[in-house]
Motif scaffolding. Structure first.
Motif, mmCIF file in Angstrom:
data_model
loop_
_atom_site.group_PDB
_atom_site.id
_atom_site.type_symbol
_atom_site.label_atom_id
_atom_site.label_comp_id
_atom_site.label_asym_id
_atom_site.label_seq_id
_atom_site.Cartn_x
_atom_site.Cartn_y
_atom_site.Cartn_z
ATOM 1 N N GLU A 204 14.478 21.616 4.971
ATOM 2 C CA GLU A 204 14.687 21.678 6.413
ATOM 3 C C GLU A 204 16.082 22.187 6.768
ATOM 4 O O GLU A 204 16.256 22.874 7.778
ATOM 5 N N SER A 208 18.004 25.382 9.752
ATOM 6 C CA SER A 208 18.908 25.017 10.843
ATOM 7 C C SER A 208 20.267 25.678 10.682
ATOM 8 O O SER A 208 21.048 25.311 9.816
ATOM 9 N N GLU A 229 18.619 6.810 8.979
ATOM 10 C CA GLU A 229 18.149 7.611 10.105
ATOM 11 C C GLU A 229 18.466 9.096 9.937
ATOM 12 O O GLU A 229 17.665 9.958 10.315
ATOM 13 N N LYS A 233 15.908 12.350 10.627
ATOM 14 C CA LYS A 233 16.087 13.330 11.693
ATOM 15 C C LYS A 233 15.986 14.746 11.152
ATOM 16 O O LYS A 233 15.379 15.627 11.785
ATOM 17 N N GLU A 236 12.301 15.497 10.024
ATOM 18 C CA GLU A 236 11.406 15.636 11.185
ATOM 19 C C GLU A 236 11.681 16.890 12.003
ATOM 20 O O GLU A 236 11.026 17.136 13.007
ATOM 21 N N ASN A 238 14.488 17.833 13.720
ATOM 22 C CA ASN A 238 15.259 17.703 14.954
ATOM 23 C C ASN A 238 16.336 18.769 15.110
ATOM 24 O O ASN A 238 16.792 19.029 16.216
ATOM 25 N N TYR A 239 16.763 19.358 13.985
ATOM 26 C CA TYR A 239 17.865 20.309 14.049
ATOM 27 C C TYR A 239 17.445 21.735 13.720
ATOM 28 O O TYR A 239 18.286 22.582 13.436
ATOM 29 N N ARG A 240 16.154 21.990 13.754
ATOM 30 C CA ARG A 240 15.698 23.360 13.533
ATOM 31 C C ARG A 240 16.250 24.260 14.644
ATOM 32 O O ARG A 240 16.537 23.809 15.755
ATOM 33 N N SER A 243 15.030 23.921 18.253
ATOM 34 C CA SER A 243 15.084 22.626 18.946
ATOM 35 C C SER A 243 16.503 22.103 19.072
ATOM 36 O O SER A 243 16.791 20.962 18.763
ATOM 37 N N TYR A 244 17.434 22.942 19.531
ATOM 38 C CA TYR A 244 18.804 22.512 19.762
ATOM 39 C C TYR A 244 18.884 21.771 21.104
ATOM 40 O O TYR A 244 19.323 22.313 22.114
ATOM 41 N N THR A 248 20.358 15.681 21.264
ATOM 42 C CA THR A 248 20.438 15.597 19.811
ATOM 43 C C THR A 248 21.819 15.991 19.308
ATOM 44 O O THR A 248 22.429 15.309 18.493
#
Length: 261
Positions: A204, A208, A229, A233, A236, A238-240, A243-244, A248
């Motif tokens: 992942e 990012s 956590e 993140k 999942e 969240n930092y692709r 999806s900024y 987040t």
């Protein structure tokens, strides 16, 4: 002078190696290294030695067959020993990269106790051959030794995987496995899924630009294992790049220095 002290070639035991991988394992690896230096068998870009289990028994007459099998199995699991079966011979070689990380032996805290425990087991094997009663061995100490040995293997694999990944993606590599990092890893490893999460996190991170430094901050090994956590993140997504989300990004540290926590 007692002939038992002089009538045969000695086995070499390096204390640093014994502390890093275990006493029995160090004895086996050092003897294998001796034969590899003399070997002319070469394939897969490395030297090999072929020996049967009976020949290993002759090499280590103070060990039982089950002990030799256990040592070989332990070294294979830690990816230090490479074994290939090419009928009818079994070939052995050493993956030296997995003995050291950054050319520094990874010594787990209280490893001297581990070496002492392994020495007790070796002494008992010898006493069996001599028909002498076994030395007293503490089962609780054995459990502790097995736990530290397993954790040491896990630490080594995580460090090696991260350093390979970091070198390919311009991230900071690990040069020292500190006590703080060991404690964090031990805490994360209580989750049986952490090893799989770690592998997926590396996949992942490549997706990012933010985690790779587009905004100035770069992900580090310490941030990834800091709590339960952070790695979730990442896995999942969240930092692709797509999806900024402001919320987040605001939750991430503006800067992070190793050793601050």
């Amino acid at each position: 002078m007692n002939k038992l002290l002089l009538n045969e070639a000695p086995l070499i035991i390096l204390p640093t190696l014994a502390c890093a991988i275990g006493l029995n394992e160090a004895i086996f690896i050092q003897q294998l290294y001796y034969w590899l230096e003399k070997s002319s068998v070469y394939f897969d870009n490395r030297k090999w030695v072929y020996k049967s289990l009976k020949e290993w028994e002759n090499e280590f007459p103070f060990w039982s067959k089950s002990t030799i099998k256990r040592v070989i199995s332990s070294l294979k699991k830690s990816e230090i020993l490479i074994v290939k079966k090419i009928y009818p011979n079994t070939f052995y070689s050493i993956n030296t990269e997995n003995i050291e990380v950054q050319n520094k032996p990874l010594v787990v805290q209280n490893e001297p106790l581990k070496a002492q425990s392994e020495l007790s087991k070796s002494q008992n094997e010898l006493r069996k051959v001599q028909n002498e009663p076994p030395l007293i061995y503490d089962e609780n100490q054995r459990d502790y030794t097995e736990t530290t040995k397993r954790l040491h293997r896990d630490y080594t694999l995580f460090v090696r995987e991260w350093n390979e990944f970091a070198s390919q993606n311009s991230l900071s590599k690990i040069t020292s496995l500190t006590d703080t990092r060991k404690k964090k890893l031990e805490a994360r490893l209580k989750n049986s899924e952490f090893k799989e999460l770690f592998k997926n996190a590396l996949i992942e991170i490549k997706k990012s630009k933010y985690l790779l430094g587009a905004k100035g901050w770069k992900i580090s090994f310490d941030w990834l294992i800091q709590n339960s956590e952070n790695i979730l993140k990442v896995v999942e997504g969240n930092y692709r790049d797509h999806s900024y989300l402001t919320s987040t990004l605001n939750n991430l540290p503006k800067s992070y220095a190793v050793g601050e926590w």
